[in-house]
Design a protein around this motif. Structure first.
Motif, PDB file in Angstrom:
ATOM      1  N   UNK A 463      23.296  18.458  79.261  1.00 57.41           N
ATOM      2  CA  UNK A 463      23.004  19.672  78.510  1.00 57.41           C
ATOM      3  C   UNK A 463      21.509  19.821  78.333  1.00 57.41           C
ATOM      4  N   UNK A 464      21.047  21.067  78.268  1.00 58.17           N
ATOM      5  CA  UNK A 464      19.616  21.331  78.077  1.00 58.17           C
ATOM      6  C   UNK A 464      19.443  22.534  77.164  1.00 58.17           C
ATOM      7  N   UNK A 465      18.636  22.356  76.145  1.00 57.50           N
ATOM      8  CA  UNK A 465      18.241  23.462  75.269  1.00 57.50           C
ATOM      9  C   UNK A 465      16.744  23.639  75.479  1.00 57.50           C
ATOM     10  N   UNK A 466      16.374  24.784  76.023  1.00 58.25           N
ATOM     11  CA  UNK A 466      14.980  25.005  76.396  1.00 58.25           C
ATOM     12  C   UNK A 466      14.391  26.137  75.559  1.00 58.25           C
ATOM     13  N   UNK A 467      13.133  26.013  75.224  1.00 56.68           N
ATOM     14  CA  UNK A 467      12.435  27.100  74.526  1.00 56.68           C
ATOM     15  C   UNK A 467      12.008  28.131  75.564  1.00 56.68           C
ATOM     16  N   UNK A 468      12.484  29.329  75.398  1.00 58.12           N
ATOM     17  CA  UNK A 468      12.286  30.392  76.376  1.00 58.12           C
ATOM     18  C   UNK A 468      10.795  30.691  76.578  1.00 58.12           C
ATOM     19  N   UNK A 469      10.348  30.712  77.838  1.00 57.70           N
ATOM     20  CA  UNK A 469       8.975  31.079  78.193  1.00 57.70           C
ATOM     21  C   UNK A 469       7.936  30.243  77.446  1.00 57.70           C
ATOM     22  N   UNK A 470       8.181  28.968  77.327  1.00 55.74           N
ATOM     23  CA  UNK A 470       7.269  28.119  76.547  1.00 55.74           C
ATOM     24  C   UNK A 470       5.871  28.075  77.174  1.00 55.74           C
ATOM     25  N   UNK A 471       5.804  28.096  78.507  1.00 52.07           N
ATOM     26  CA  UNK A 471       4.494  28.082  79.165  1.00 52.07           C
ATOM     27  C   UNK A 471       3.716  29.368  78.872  1.00 52.07           C
ATOM     28  N   UNK A 472       4.436  30.493  78.941  1.00 50.67           N
ATOM     29  CA  UNK A 472       3.795  31.790  78.642  1.00 50.67           C
ATOM     30  C   UNK A 472       3.351  31.833  77.189  1.00 50.67           C
ATOM     31  N   UNK A 473       4.195  31.307  76.302  1.00 50.82           N
ATOM     32  CA  UNK A 473       3.852  31.295  74.876  1.00 50.82           C
ATOM     33  C   UNK A 473       2.607  30.452  74.621  1.00 50.82           C
ATOM     34  N   UNK A 474       2.513  29.322  75.321  1.00 47.71           N
ATOM     35  CA  UNK A 474       1.337  28.465  75.144  1.00 47.71           C
ATOM     36  C   UNK A 474       0.071  29.175  75.617  1.00 47.71           C
ATOM     37  N   UNK A 475       0.158  29.840  76.759  1.00 49.95           N
ATOM     38  CA  UNK A 475      -1.007  30.540  77.293  1.00 49.95           C
ATOM     39  C   UNK A 475      -1.417  31.691  76.381  1.00 49.95           C
ATOM     40  N   UNK A 476      -0.403  32.355  75.829  1.00 50.34           N
ATOM     41  CA  UNK A 476      -0.682  33.468  74.917  1.00 50.34           C
ATOM     42  C   UNK A 476      -1.366  32.981  73.644  1.00 50.34           C
ATOM     43  N   UNK A 477      -0.867  31.865  73.097  1.00 51.05           N
ATOM     44  CA  UNK A 477      -1.484  31.307  71.880  1.00 51.05           C
ATOM     45  C   UNK A 477      -2.910  30.876  72.158  1.00 51.05           C
ATOM     46  N   UNK A 478      -3.131  30.283  73.346  1.00 54.71           N
ATOM     47  CA  UNK A 478      -4.476  29.860  73.713  1.00 54.71           C
ATOM     48  C   UNK A 478      -5.404  31.066  73.840  1.00 54.71           C
ATOM     49  N   UNK A 479      -4.906  32.119  74.469  1.00 55.19           N
ATOM     50  CA  UNK A 479      -5.717  33.331  74.604  1.00 55.19           C
ATOM     51  C   UNK A 479      -6.126  33.887  73.257  1.00 55.19           C
ATOM     52  N   UNK A 480      -5.155  34.009  72.371  1.00 59.54           N
ATOM     53  CA  UNK A 480      -5.436  34.567  71.037  1.00 59.54           C
ATOM     54  C   UNK A 480      -6.479  33.733  70.301  1.00 59.54           C
ATOM     55  N   UNK A 481      -6.363  32.395  70.412  1.00 62.74           N
ATOM     56  CA  UNK A 481      -7.319  31.523  69.719  1.00 62.74           C
ATOM     57  C   UNK A 481      -8.706  31.625  70.328  1.00 62.74           C
ATOM     58  N   UNK A 482      -8.773  31.696  71.654  1.00 63.65           N
ATOM     59  CA  UNK A 482     -10.079  31.791  72.308  1.00 63.65           C
ATOM     60  C   UNK A 482     -10.762  33.126  72.010  1.00 63.65           C
TER      61      UNK A 482
END
Length: 782
Positions: A463-482
Motif C-alpha cells: 500500500x502507498x499513501x502519497x502526498x499529491x504533487x509533493x515535488x510541485x508543492x516544494x518548488x512552489x514553496x521555494x519560489x514564494x520564499x525566494x
C-alpha cells in the motif's frame, strides 16, 4: 597473658625510621583526663590504677620490650581498662606493641598462640604489591605525623587484612588486624617545616610518595613515645560475602573466573572443603530452555552430562519440567535405586559424586536458575549447610540474573549486528538463527557466516499513501520564499540608498531584479545554489559592513539577517509550513497504521514494515511460515485484504480532515497493489531489510516500484487521484475478489458508488496492468 617478645616482621629487619621508646606516659595522661570527666564508679578504678603507676615509679620511664615481665601487673591493669571485663583472654586476640608496631611485648593467650601457629602462613590481602615491611612501617609513621602535627588525615587506615589456609578445612580464613595509636605521643626534636595540604595532598594516599615525604619531613625531627594496641578479628564470613559482592560489582575477571571466585567464597561460608558448588542460570530461547557452553559451564550436572555424552534434549525436557514446579531436591547419597527413579543421577554417580542437591534461586520472585551443592562424600545434613548460605543466596540470584542478561544481550547483539530491530511476529526466527550461530560458532573465528533468514510462501500486500504533487508543492514553496527574500533585500538596499550614496547599491538592486525574474519560473537545484552563493558571498558581507559601521542603519539591516533564520525567519515561512503540513499528515498516517495493525496481528501474525517517502508506503507479508505454531488459512489473507481496503478509506478520510489544521493545503492519493501468488522473502543482511527471493518473485518488486505514477491507457491522466483508492492488478480473479469487498464497503457508505474499471498504459518491462478505482465517502461517520 604472655610477656614474651614477638617480632612482627617475618624477616630480621633493622627498621631505623624514627626514634621511639616504649612508655606508659601517654596512657597515664589519658587516665588522668578520664578521672576528671568520668562520673561513674569507674573513677575509683582509674584512681587506683593511677596510684599504682605512681607508686611503682612507672612514669617518665623508658622501657625495653624485653623487660616487659617486670611490669606484668601494670600491663594487666592496662588490659583490664582497655578491654570489656567479660572477654576471655584465651579467645580474644589482643596485644600491646612498641610505638611503631615492630615488637609485641604483651599479648593474650589467644593472640600468642595464633601468632606462634600461623605467623609463617599469614599473608596480607589488601597490601600493595611488593610493599615491604619497612615501607609499611614508614607509611604508618608519616600518616601519624601528618595527622598529629598538621591535622592532615588520610583514607588509608591502620588496618590490614591477612589470610592463611586453615589446615583443618584447607580453606582460607581472613583476619583484620587493627592498630590503635591512641597512646602514642609525638615529640618534636627539631624544627617543624611549614606545610599546606596542597603541598602533600598528592602523597597522602599514594604508597609511592613515601620517599618524597621523607625529604619534606626528616624523621630525625620526631620521637614516638608510648605503645600501640593491636587487635585481631576473624572476618572470614564477612570477607567471603564482600568478595561475592565485589565480583558482582566490579566484574573485572572473565565469567569463568568470576564463577570460580564466587564458588570459592561459597565454600568459605560453609567452612567445609568437601562441599562443592555448581551454578546454572535458566537460559531460554522463545521460552524454551537451552544450555550455553559459556553461561552453563559452572554446572556440574551439565559438565558431567556432556562428558558422558548424554543427550541435551533429555536435560532440556528436565529443565522445562523442573521450572514448572521448582523446589529443593537433595540426595544425601546416590544409590542405584535413586538412579532408576531419577535418571539424571546416573552421570553424577559415574563422575564419583556421592551427594547432590538442587536448590532453586529466585530473583524478583522469578526462578532464575539453580544452585547445586554436591560432594564426593556423603553429606548428612543439608539443612545446616544451607543455613550458612542464607545471606549469600540474594547475591547468587544476582549473579544468575546477570548471566541471563548477558546471554540475552549476546543474542540481541547478534540479531542487531546481523539483522536489524525486529517485529515480534518474526523475532522468533531470528532468535533461532542467532542461537544456531552461537552453537556452531568458533570463538576464535571472526566474521563467521550466518544463516539467511527466509520465509517461504508468504502472501504480499503493498500500500502507498502519497502526498499529491509533493515535488510541485516544494518548488512552489521555494519560489514564494525566494520572492519574499529578494523583495526584502531590495527594500533593505533601497533604504540604505537614501543615506549612503554608493553606485554599488544600484548594481546589487539590479542583480536582485534579475533573480526575481529567474525565480518566477521553474527553479533548478543549480539556480538555488547560485542564488545562495550570491547572497552569502556578496550581499551578506556588504550589508554586514554597514551594520557594524553605520549604527543608524543597523535596525533595518537586522531585519534582513533575522529573516535568514530557518527556524523563525520570514523567508522560510512557506517551506516551513509545507514541511510542517507534510509532517502532520505522515505522523497521523503512521499513528493510524500503528494502532490499526494490532487488529490484523490479533487475527493472524504478519510482518508489517513501513517506509517513509513523501508519504507512507508499507509492505505486509502473511503466511504459514511466519507463524508455524498456528494454522494458516486463506481466510486470514482475505481478512487482511478487506482490512487494507477499509484502512485506506480511513486514511483518506483522516488526511482530508486535516485540511483545516495545516497551513498549506495538501491532498493524498491511496494506492494498493494486488498480488495473488505467494512469494518467498529473505532478510538482506547487508541492507538490513526483507527482500523478495527468486527471479519470478522479483517481478512483483519491479511492478510495485513503478506503478505510483502510472497513467490510464489512452489518456494523460494519472491513475492515483485525491479522494480515491486505486487498486492495481493483473488477473481478473483478483478484481472479482476485491469487487466483493468494495461492494460491502459501499453498502456501509464508506466508499462512493463510482467504481471504475481501467486499463493502464504499459510500463517498462510490464504489460497487462489493470486497475479498479473508487471514491472515498468523506461524509461517512464511523
Amino acid at each position: 597473658m604472655h610477656t614474651e617478645v614477638i617480632n612482627i616482621s617475618k624477616n630480621d629487619c633493622d627498621v631505623c625510621q624514627v626514634d621511639s621508646c616504649l612508655s606508659f606516659d601517654p596512657f597515664v595522661e589519658h587516665l588522668q583526663e578520664r578521672v576528671k570527666t568520668e562520673k561513674t564508679l569507674k573513677t575509683e578504678f582509674y584512681k587506683y590504677v593511677l596510684n599504682k603507676f605512681e607508686t611503682d615509679v612507672c612514669i617518665d620511664l623508658e622501657i625495653h620490650p624485653e623487660y616487659a615481665e617486670r611490669y606484668r601487673s601494670m600491663l594487666e591493669l592496662i588490659y583490664s581498662i582497655l578491654t570489656p571485663p567479660i572477654l576471655n583472654e584465651k579467645e580474644f586476640f589482643w596485644a600491646l606493641s612498641t610505638p611503631v608496631p615492630e615488637k609485641i611485648f604483651f599479648s593474650t593467650d589467644a593472640f600468642f598462640d595464633f601468632h606462634s601457629s600461623h605467623h609463617s602462613g599469614l599473608y596480607a590481602v589488601n597490601m600493595p604489591n611488593k610493599e615491604l615491611f619497612d615501607q609499611r612501617q614508614r607509611r604508618f609513621i608519616f600518616n601519624l605525623i601528618l595527622e598529629r602535627m598538621y591535622g592532615f588525615s588520610t583514607i588509608l587506615k591502620n588496618e590490614l587484612l591477612y589470610s592463611y589456609i586453615d589446615p583443618e578445612t584447607n580453606l582460607s580464613r581472613f583476619y583484620n588486624i587493627h592498630t590503635s595509636t591512641d597512646f602514642i605521643k609525638i615529640k618534636l626534636t627539631g624544627e617543624l617545616p611549614p606545610l599546606t595540604f596542597e603541598d602533600i595532598e598528592p602523597y597522602l594516599n599514594d604508597f609511592a610518595g613515601i620517599e618524597i615525604l621523607e625529604r619534606i619531613l626528616p624523621l630525625s625531627n620526631f620521637k614516638f613515645e608510648g605503645f600501640t594496641v593491636i587487635t585481631l578479628t576473624d572476618v572470614t564470613l564477612a570477607h567471603a560475602m564482600e568478595s561475592i559482592r565485589d565480583e558482582l560489582v566490579n566484574h573485572s575477571n572473565n565469567e569463568t573466573e568470576q564463577y570460580e571466585n564466587i564458588v570459592r567464597s561459597l565454600k568459605t561460608l560453609t567452612e567445609d572443603s568437601s562441599v562443592e558448588f555448581g551454578l546454572m542460570p535458566f537460559l531460554t530461547i522463545n521460552n524454551k530452555p537451552v544450555f550455553d557452553n559459556d553461561e552453563c559451564s559452572q554446572s556440574i550436572l551439565i559438565s558431567t552430562a556432556r562428558k558422558f555424552s548424554l543427550a541435551e534434549e533429555t536435560f532440556t525436557t528436565m529443565a522445562g519440567e523442573y521450572n514448572l514446579n521448582p523446589k529443593p531436591v537433595f540426595f544425601n547419597s546416590i544409590t542405584e535405586e535413586k538412579v532408576i527413579k531419577f535418571p539424571f543421577l546416573k552421570v553424577l554417580k559415574q563422575a564419583g559424586i556421592k551427594s547432590y542437591g538442587i536448590f532453586p534461586v529466585y530473583y524478583n520472585k522469578k526462578n532464575v536458575g539453580i544452585m547445586e551443592v554436591y560432594s564426593y562424600k556423603e553429606i548428612a545434613i543439608y539443612e545446616r549447610l544451607l543455613s550458612k548460605l542464607q545471606n549469600a543466596i540474594p547475591l547468587v540470584a544476582q549473579l544468575l540474573q546477570n548471566s541471563i542478561d548477558q546471554f540475552d544481550e549476546r543474542i540481541e547483539k547478534i540479531i542487531k549486528d546481523k539483522f536489524t530491530s525486529l517485529q515480534p511476529s518474526v523475532q522468533w526466527k531470528f532468535n533461532e538463527v542467532a542461537w544456531q550461530y552461537l552453537q556452531r560458532g568458533d570463538k576464535k573465528r571472526k566474521n563467521k557466516e550466518i544463516q539467511t533468514v527466509v520465509f517461504n510462501n508468504v502472501y504480499p500486500l503493498f500500500g502507498a499513501v502519497d502526498i499529491r504533487n509533493s515535488t510541485i508543492e516544494r518548488n512552489s514553496a521555494l519560489q514564494d520564499d525566494l520572492k519574499a527574500l529578494l523583495t526584502l533585500v531590495m527594500k533593505t538596499l533601497s533604504t540604505l540608498k537614501k543615506h549612503i550614496h554608493l553606485r554599488l547599491i544600484d548594481n546589487l538592486i539590479f542583480k536582485c531584479e534579475e533573480w526575481q525574474q529567474k525565480v518566477s519560473g521553474f527553479i533548478t537545484t543549480n539556480d538555488e545554489l547560485t542564488l545562495d552563493s550570491f547572497l552569502r558571498d556578496e550581499m551578506n558581507p556588504f550589508l554586514n559592513h554597514f551594520r557594524q559601521n553605520y549604527p543608524e542603519e543597523k535596525p533595518v539591516i537586522d531585519k534582513y539577517f533575522d529573516a535568514l533564520s530557518e527556524e523563525t525567519g520570514i523567508i522560510f515561512t512557506n517551506r516551513r509550513n509545507l514541511e510542517n503540513s507534510m509532517q502532520l499528515i505522515n505522523t497521523s498516517i503512521n499513528h493510524y497504521l500503528e494502532v490499526a495493525q494490532d487488529e490484523v496481528q490479533d487475527s493472524f501474525p504478519c510482518y508489517f514494515e513501513k517506509f517513509r517517502t513523501d508519504g507512507v508506503e508499507y509492505d505486509i507479508y502473511i503466511g504459514q511460515s511466519i507463524a508455524p505454531n498456528r494454522v494458516f488459512d486463506l481466510l486470514y489473507l482475505k481478512n487482511i485484504r478487506l482490512w487494507q481496503l477499509r484502512s485506506m478509506a480511513e486514511i483518506a478520510r483522516l488526511t482530508n480532515s486535516l485540511v483545516d489544521q495545516i497551513s498549506r493545503p495538501l491532498e493524498t492519493t491511496q494506492l494498493i497493489f494486488i498480488h495473488s501468488n505467494a512469494i518467498d522473502i529473505s532478510f538482506r543482511n547487508d541492507e538490513r531489510r526483507f527482500d523478495v527471493e527468486g527471479a519470478y518473485n522479483i517481478r512483483y518488486e519491479i511492478v510495485k516500484k513503478r506503478i505510483d505514477k502510472v497513467l490510464i491507457a489512452g489518456t494523460g491522466e494519472r491513475l492515483t487521484q485525491p479522494g480515491k483508492i486505486a487498486l492495481v492488478y493483473f488477473n481478473q480473479s483478483e478484481a472479482v475478489e476485491y469487487y466483493e469487498y468494495i461492494k460491502y464497503l459501499q453498502e456501509r457508505h464508506i466508499l462512493n458508488n463510482d467504481l471504475e474499471y481501467l486499463e493502464l498504459e504499459e510500463l517498462q518491462g510490464v504489460t497487462g496492468l489493470k486497475a479498479l478505482r473508487v471514491g472515498v465517502n468523506y461524509e461517512f461517520k464511523s
